[in-house]
Design an enzyme around this catalytic site. Structure first.
Site, mmCIF file in Angstrom:
data_model
loop_
_atom_site.group_PDB
_atom_site.id
_atom_site.type_symbol
_atom_site.label_atom_id
_atom_site.label_comp_id
_atom_site.label_asym_id
_atom_site.label_seq_id
_atom_site.Cartn_x
_atom_site.Cartn_y
_atom_site.Cartn_z
ATOM 1 N N ILE A 357 0.807 -1.228 0.000
ATOM 2 C CA ILE A 357 0.000 0.000 0.000
ATOM 3 C C ILE A 357 0.837 1.274 0.000
ATOM 4 O O ILE A 357 0.338 2.338 -0.344
ATOM 5 C CB ILE A 357 -0.978 0.018 1.201
ATOM 6 N N PHE A 362 12.640 2.222 5.181
ATOM 7 C CA PHE A 362 13.549 1.081 5.048
ATOM 8 C C PHE A 362 12.930 -0.074 4.253
ATOM 9 O O PHE A 362 13.390 -1.201 4.337
ATOM 10 C CB PHE A 362 13.969 0.575 6.432
ATOM 11 N N GLU A 364 8.892 -1.346 2.522
ATOM 12 C CA GLU A 364 7.541 -1.089 2.061
ATOM 13 C C GLU A 364 6.533 -1.486 3.123
ATOM 14 O O GLU A 364 6.842 -2.239 4.051
ATOM 15 C CB GLU A 364 7.262 -1.870 0.770
ATOM 16 N N VAL A 365 5.310 -0.946 2.978
ATOM 17 C CA VAL A 365 4.225 -1.255 3.902
ATOM 18 C C VAL A 365 3.127 -1.972 3.130
ATOM 19 O O VAL A 365 2.734 -1.528 2.049
ATOM 20 C CB VAL A 365 3.662 0.030 4.555
ATOM 21 N N LYS A 383 5.217 -3.813 7.931
ATOM 22 C CA LYS A 383 6.404 -3.093 7.455
ATOM 23 C C LYS A 383 7.502 -4.123 7.190
ATOM 24 O O LYS A 383 7.890 -4.862 8.093
ATOM 25 C CB LYS A 383 6.874 -2.074 8.493
ATOM 26 N N ASP A 476 8.057 14.231 17.406
ATOM 27 C CA ASP A 476 7.593 14.402 16.026
ATOM 28 C C ASP A 476 6.074 14.260 15.960
ATOM 29 O O ASP A 476 5.534 13.666 15.032
ATOM 30 C CB ASP A 476 8.268 13.368 15.117
#
Length: 713
Positions: A357, A362, A364-365, A383, A476
């Site tokens: 998606i 580092f 892909e998800v 992940k 963050d």
């Protein structure tokens, strides 16, 4: 004199058009008389025209079905010699005393909505909504045509005032399911956005989805929670609710469907809970053993060498006020040890990956399904670490699991587990269907009530209170790092910059960032980007920026300003203004988060209490507050000094892609462009909400620029 001749030759002189004249012989064109003008689309041979007179026969009436006030008027008696006319509506709130001059009245702001539009109206009827009760309003309806912007005088208007009386409550915005079993459902709901007085009771009506609405059964409640019993197992029911005050019942809410549990599903739930109950007993016994082991460690501490992890383990297990303190994975000599300690190893055979998606730092998800033994299948986000990364990158990737595995809260992203024993390494978390909060809000602009937006903010605040109680600083916090599920529950995520707070600085645990670390300036407190001091108070500052993002539907904080400009403005005590439609009470809460001295900022516990008060009393979301002490920033205006054509204007906005659309729609003059409304922009084929809003705001700025320019002339 009194005639003109535009070109040389034997053609006779022509008499000047109406409302124009020549001041000397041999004139090539006729100048407009004082008070008359030619629009930029008019040729020099046409008559000069003037702005229209005021609308006539302005009247109002209360609309009980709409919950607002309807205004009607007739076109001006004098159209100024032109055929076109537009209308604008100006709203003011006045003191209750009669015959007050307009100067004593204040602007309504964005609290009152004007339907279908407040400016650029072609029709002679509008509806005012979200009016406060028992308040006197002064309404002015202006008449404008193509030459109104050329006049140094304001448009002519008709005015009317009225005082609103108490009306019925507005619609209840939503229904929540708190619990369900095979024969009953427990529901909860917030107070209407506009209760218009004290709510005396609620009427909930429901019926089987397969039945007729006429068979609905009603249940009455004086509180905002009710349990509906006597239902059929495994059936879907339709629910509606409405509120009643002294004036009567308000409208029913939209129909929402909830289902009871089937008998076999309830039996499975009981069976699933049994291992948890047994596990709780076993866990209690194990906890006692751990406590005994710690006591033994203390007793024999002087007789044996300490483990390198003993201080960290004791700090984690120590219960100061019953709270487990976060352990920073970076303090481990081998960060993979933290993953083993806090994250569950998952059997890859129980995981099924469906589709990729998005891309990540580092790898892909992906979206997948995870079905552990003894539990139902759940949607998960996976992940995956890409091949060929360095050991340092691998440790950074896995450290997020070492962080997430320590937390268990409804508003913090849940870690399901990790896969580390067989490559590629993977982190598995719960799946959040609606993705990042900022993108979700931009895609659904203006689709939520203020109460729903405050509910989203409240969820993030609850997650941050939980984290701050564990001496944890996120560093963050921003809407992009909050995920939203299908039930609009917001969960704090992305702990890439997070750290454990160490040391004591005026009783406030603080983390000092290294000089090489990155800082998200637009969300960062001044002491953090100046001295790299991070604390729970700097997270509170970021939470204030996140509130601003939510109320502006994902607008970029500080707009197009550079990071250096943002830092200078913040240090100079400038603060973001309230977004359009943002209640003053909520902007006041933002300003509290943005206090220059971090000691003056509220804690997350205090912020949550304030948000809960607003949710319990939605009327307070419209209360006025004193003028903020800090000066407020505004979006950087477009430079219009060199703009002479519509093409120049679009280039200055960086919207060159729409030049052809403007030409096809005959938007050939700046004066016409300056009157653009949101509906006009949508009709041009501008589909992106951000672009629509930018063009409309720039049109307003252009209108002001043109008016001021003609006044100076």
């Amino acid at each position: 004199m009194g005639s003109y001749k535009p070109v040389a030759g034997s053609v006779s002189c022509t008499e000047c058009p109406a409302n124009s004249r020549t001041s000397s012989e041999g004139s090539k064109l006729c100048e407009c008389r004082s008070g008359y003008y030619r629009a930029h689309t008019d040729v020099n041979t046409t008559a000069c025209t003037s702005p229209p007179s005021a609308p006539v026969s302005l009247s109002w009436e209360y609309e009980s079905s709409e919950g607002g006030v309807s205004l009607r008027w007739r076109p001006p008696a004098d159209m100024g010699g032109r055929s076109e006319v537009w209308y604008g509506v100006v709203c003011r709130i006045c003191p209750s005393a009669t015959n007050m001059p307009p100067s004593m009245c204040s602007w309504c702001g964005d609290t009152v909505t004007v339907s279908p539009s407040q400016t650029g109206l072609k029709q002679t009827r509008v509806t005012l909504k979200n009016l406060l009760t028992r308040v006197t309003y002064l309404i002015q309806v202006q008449a404008i045509n193509e030459v109104s912007a050329l006049s140094p005088f304001p448009p002519q208007f008709a005015s009317i005032n009225f005082t609103t009386s108490q009306s019925v409550p507005s619609e209840v915005p939503m229904l929540h399911q708190l619990n369900r079993v095979h024969d009953s459902i427990t529901l909860s709901w917030p107070q209407p956005d506009r209760p218009n007085g004290d709510i005396l009771e609620y009427q909930l009506r429901y019926y089987d989805k397969g039945s007729d609405e006429d068979s609905a059964i009603s249940v009455f409640s004086e509180t905002n929670t009710v349990t509906v019993g006597g239902l059929i197992p495994g059936s879907i029911y339709a629910f509606q609710i409405r509120a009643r005050n002294e004036r009567g019942y308000g409208p029913y809410s939209h129909t929402i469907y909830f289902s009871t549990l089937a008998m076999e599903e309830q039996s499975k739930q009981i069976q699933n809970r049994l291992p948890l109950m047994i596990g709780s007993v076993m866990g209690g016994a194990a906890f006692l053993l751990v406590v005994i082991a710690i006591i033994i460690v203390f007793v024999f501490r002087s007789k044996r060498r300490e483990s390198p992890y003993s201080d960290r383990l004791q700090r984690y297990i120590s219960n100061r006020g019953g709270v487990k303190y976060y352990v920073d994975p970076s303090t481990y000599e081998d960060p993979s040890e933290a993953v083993k300690e806090f994250a569950q190893e998952i059997d890859p055979a129980h995981l099924k990956i469906e589709e990729v998606i998005s891309a990540a730092q580092f790898g892909e998800v992906s979206r997948g399904r995870y079905r552990p033994l003894g539990r139902r299948e759940v949607l998960v986000a996976v992940k995956t670490l890409r091949w060929g990364v360095t050991d340092r990158e691998k440790n950074v990737f896995l450290s997020e699991a070492g962080v997430l595995g320590q937390f268990d809260h409804p508003n913090v992203l849940k870690l399901e587990g990790v896969i580390t024993r067989t490559p590629p390494e993977r982190i598995i978390t719960e799946f959040m269907e609606n993705g990042p909060l900022d993108a979700f809000l931009r895609e659904n602009e203006d689709q939520f009530s203020v109460l729903q937006l405050v509910g989203m903010v409240r969820g993030v605040g609850a997650g941050m209170r939980y984290l701050s109680e564990r001496n944890f600083v996120h560093r963050d916090l921003a809407a992009r790092n909050v995920l939203v599920n299908s039930n609009l529950v917001c969960k704090v995520s992305d702990f890439g910059l997070s750290r454990l707070m160490r040391g004591l600085d005026h009783n406030m645990p603080t983390y000092t960032a290294s000089l090489g670390s990155k800082i998200p300036v637009r969300w960062t407190a001044p002491e953090a980007f100046q001295h790299r001091k991070f604390s729970s108070a700097s997270d509170v500052w970021s939470f204030g920026i996140l509130m601003w993002e939510v109320m502006s539907y994902g607008e970029r904080p500080y707009w197009d300003m550079s990071n250096q400009e943002v830092m200078k403005a913040v240090v100079d005590q400038y603060r973001l203004p309230a977004p359009n439609g943002c209640p003053p009470a909520l902007h006041s809460l933002m300003l509290q988060c943005w206090q220059a001295d971090r000691q003056d900022r509220p804690g997350f516990d205090s912020l949550l209490s304030s948000l809960d008060r607003l949710i319990r009393h939605p009327a307070s979301l419209k209360a006025e507050h004193s003028r903020p002490s800090q000066p407020l920033l505004s979006p950087t205006p477009t430079d219009l000094s060199t703009v002479t054509t519509v093409g120049d204007w679009l280039t200055a906005l960086k919207m060159d892609r729409y030049k052809d659309a403007f030409e096809r729609a005959q938007y050939l003059s700046l004066e016409r462009v300056s009157m653009l409304t949101m509906e006009d922009v949508q009709a041009l084929g501008v589909n992106l909400l951000g672009h629509q809003r930018k063009i409309v705001n720039a049109a307003k700025q252009l209108r002001t620029h043109l008016t001021q320019g003609h006044v100076e002339v």
